[in-house]
Design a protein around this motif. Structure first.
Motif, PDB file in Angstrom:
ATOM      1  N   ILE A   1       5.714  -3.976  -0.854  1.00  0.00           N
ATOM      2  CA  ILE A   1       5.700  -3.556   0.534  1.00  0.00           C
ATOM      3  C   ILE A   1       5.380  -4.616   1.448  1.00  0.00           C
ATOM      4  O   ILE A   1       4.201  -5.379   1.348  1.00  0.00           O
ATOM      5  CB  ILE A   1       4.730  -2.232   0.698  1.00  0.00           C
ATOM      6  CG1 ILE A   1       5.099  -1.029  -0.257  1.00  0.00           C
ATOM      7  CG2 ILE A   1       5.201  -1.613   2.212  1.00  0.00           C
ATOM      8  CD1 ILE A   1       6.594  -0.632  -0.148  1.00  0.00           C
TER       9      ILE A   1
ATOM     10  N   GLN B   1       0.327   6.028   1.917  1.00  0.00           N
ATOM     11  CA  GLN B   1      -0.079   5.676   3.389  1.00  0.00           C
ATOM     12  C   GLN B   1      -0.586   4.126   3.251  1.00  0.00           C
ATOM     13  O   GLN B   1      -1.019   3.599   2.359  1.00  0.00           O
ATOM     14  CB  GLN B   1      -1.097   6.676   3.824  1.00  0.00           C
ATOM     15  CG  GLN B   1      -0.667   7.875   4.087  1.00  0.00           C
ATOM     16  CD  GLN B   1      -1.776   8.478   4.764  1.00  0.00           C
ATOM     17  OE1 GLN B   1      -2.984   8.263   4.730  1.00  0.00           O
ATOM     18  NE2 GLN B   1      -1.739   9.801   5.338  1.00  0.00           N
TER      19      GLN B   1
ATOM     20  N   LEU C   1       9.199  -2.892   8.017  1.00  0.00           N
ATOM     21  CA  LEU C   1       8.396  -2.506   6.928  1.00  0.00           C
ATOM     22  C   LEU C   1       9.600  -2.883   5.944  1.00  0.00           C
ATOM     23  O   LEU C   1      10.715  -2.050   6.117  1.00  0.00           O
ATOM     24  CB  LEU C   1       7.834  -1.187   6.818  1.00  0.00           C
ATOM     25  CG  LEU C   1       7.173  -0.685   5.348  1.00  0.00           C
ATOM     26  CD1 LEU C   1       6.007  -0.203   5.446  1.00  0.00           C
ATOM     27  CD2 LEU C   1       8.260  -0.021   4.543  1.00  0.00           C
TER      28      LEU C   1
ATOM     29  N   GLU D   1       2.718   6.421   7.118  1.00  0.00           N
ATOM     30  CA  GLU D   1       3.232   7.051   6.009  1.00  0.00           C
ATOM     31  C   GLU D   1       4.568   6.580   5.595  1.00  0.00           C
ATOM     32  O   GLU D   1       5.356   6.823   6.344  1.00  0.00           O
ATOM     33  CB  GLU D   1       2.985   8.766   6.227  1.00  0.00           C
ATOM     34  CG  GLU D   1       3.200   9.386   5.185  1.00  0.00           C
ATOM     35  CD  GLU D   1       2.952  11.000   5.206  1.00  0.00           C
ATOM     36  OE1 GLU D   1       3.500  11.969   4.945  1.00  0.00           O
ATOM     37  OE2 GLU D   1       2.149  11.145   6.401  1.00  0.00           O
ATOM     38  N   VAL D   2       4.539   6.340   4.137  1.00  0.00           N
ATOM     39  CA  VAL D   2       5.978   5.934   3.483  1.00  0.00           C
ATOM     40  C   VAL D   2       6.142   6.885   2.658  1.00  0.00           C
ATOM     41  O   VAL D   2       5.762   7.392   1.758  1.00  0.00           O
ATOM     42  CB  VAL D   2       5.766   4.723   2.991  1.00  0.00           C
ATOM     43  CG1 VAL D   2       6.918   4.023   2.541  1.00  0.00           C
ATOM     44  CG2 VAL D   2       5.093   3.510   4.070  1.00  0.00           C
ATOM     45  N   HIS D   3       7.738   7.288   2.524  1.00  0.00           N
ATOM     46  CA  HIS D   3       8.243   7.988   1.698  1.00  0.00           C
ATOM     47  C   HIS D   3       9.357   7.290   1.208  1.00  0.00           C
ATOM     48  O   HIS D   3      10.160   6.699   2.061  1.00  0.00           O
ATOM     49  CB  HIS D   3       8.806   9.271   2.336  1.00  0.00           C
ATOM     50  CG  HIS D   3       7.749  10.390   2.885  1.00  0.00           C
ATOM     51  ND1 HIS D   3       6.960  11.004   1.988  1.00  0.00           N
ATOM     52  CD2 HIS D   3       7.196  10.250   3.688  1.00  0.00           C
ATOM     53  CE1 HIS D   3       6.100  11.611   2.570  1.00  0.00           C
ATOM     54  NE2 HIS D   3       6.224  11.273   3.914  1.00  0.00           N
ATOM     55  N   MET D   4       9.614   7.392  -0.252  1.00  0.00           N
ATOM     56  CA  MET D   4      10.868   6.604  -0.701  1.00  0.00           C
ATOM     57  C   MET D   4      11.324   7.144  -1.879  1.00  0.00           C
ATOM     58  O   MET D   4      10.707   7.812  -2.779  1.00  0.00           O
ATOM     59  CB  MET D   4      10.301   5.196  -1.180  1.00  0.00           C
ATOM     60  CG  MET D   4       9.609   4.228  -0.297  1.00  0.00           C
ATOM     61  SD  MET D   4       8.885   2.521  -0.808  1.00  0.00           S
ATOM     62  CE  MET D   4      10.159   1.995  -1.514  1.00  0.00           C
TER      63      MET D   4
ATOM     64  N   SER E   1       5.378   8.608  -2.196  1.00  0.00           N
ATOM     65  CA  SER E   1       4.799   8.830  -0.918  1.00  0.00           C
ATOM     66  C   SER E   1       3.222   8.238  -1.038  1.00  0.00           C
ATOM     67  O   SER E   1       2.596   8.454  -1.864  1.00  0.00           O
ATOM     68  CB  SER E   1       4.853  10.628  -0.873  1.00  0.00           C
ATOM     69  OG  SER E   1       6.105  10.957  -0.631  1.00  0.00           O
TER      70      SER E   1
ATOM     71  N   LEU F   1      14.301   5.152   2.386  1.00  0.00           N
ATOM     72  CA  LEU F   1      13.065   4.692   2.758  1.00  0.00           C
ATOM     73  C   LEU F   1      12.885   5.570   3.970  1.00  0.00           C
ATOM     74  O   LEU F   1      13.732   5.629   4.850  1.00  0.00           O
ATOM     75  CB  LEU F   1      12.872   3.404   2.894  1.00  0.00           C
ATOM     76  CG  LEU F   1      11.592   2.794   3.683  1.00  0.00           C
ATOM     77  CD1 LEU F   1      10.513   3.100   2.862  1.00  0.00           C
ATOM     78  CD2 LEU F   1      11.962   1.320   3.954  1.00  0.00           C
TER      79      LEU F   1
ATOM     80  N   LEU G   1       9.864   6.343   7.237  1.00  0.00           N
ATOM     81  CA  LEU G   1       8.391   6.164   7.779  1.00  0.00           C
ATOM     82  C   LEU G   1       8.145   7.311   8.908  1.00  0.00           C
ATOM     83  O   LEU G   1       8.866   7.982   9.210  1.00  0.00           O
ATOM     84  CB  LEU G   1       8.396   4.931   8.601  1.00  0.00           C
ATOM     85  CG  LEU G   1       8.679   3.588   7.724  1.00  0.00           C
ATOM     86  CD1 LEU G   1       8.563   2.361   8.774  1.00  0.00           C
ATOM     87  CD2 LEU G   1       8.127   3.389   6.651  1.00  0.00           C
TER      88      LEU G   1
END
Length: 151
Positions: free
Chosen positions: A92, A110, A125, A78-81, A108, A50, A52
């Motif tokens: 989330i 937002q 988060l 912005e979130v990348h997992m 990916s 994860l 951010l």
């Protein structure tokens, strides 16, 4: 039309209306359950990744990204997992409250932050996948968290 036909139509309509009432009660229950604060284990699972990104800053283990809040600005996180189960939904949470659900896999996306999520200080988060894709069991299959700061 015969009496029997009218009776059958009336029974079908009543059954449909009662099903709608049950669905409304279920939806209302889900909404109230969503606002309930969730508390998770203090340890993340080993699998999953994860990251951010906020205001051009990227999260790292010791350095959460920072959002510099202007009074009327609209802020997004912005979130990348990676390395998530593609068969499960990813729930989330921010500060223990559900904000979004995404399908698993490499993600990916937002998150539009609310006023509460933009209060000064640190926020957490948490991304969670539940066993059997059912949050009511509270059996966590994947748990990853990251922090961001609002100044």
């Amino acid at each position: 039309m015969r009496k029997g036909s009218w009776l059958l139509i009336l029974l079908i309509v009543l059954a449909a209306l009662s099903a709608c009432g049950d669905r409304e009660k279920e939806d209302a229950h889900n909404v109230s359950a969503k606002r309930e604060k969730q508390i998770f284990s203090s340890k993340d699972t080993k699998k999953g990744w994860l990251e951010l990104i906020a205001t051009d800053e990227i999260s790292s283990q010791d350095n959460p990204p920072c959002i510099y809040k202007a009074e009327e600005s609209v802020e997004k996180l912005e979130v990348h997992m990676k390395e998530l189960s593609t068969a499960s939904l990813t729930y989330i949470y921010i500060d223990g409250y559900i904000v979004q659900m995404e399908q698993g896999g490499e993600l990916s996306f937002q998150i539009q932050l609310s006023k509460t999520e933009l209060k000064k200080g640190f926020h957490e988060l948490t991304a969670v996948q539940y066993q059997e894709n059912n949050p009511e069991t509270k059996k966590v299959e994947l748990l990853k968290r990251a922090k961001y700061e609002v100044k």
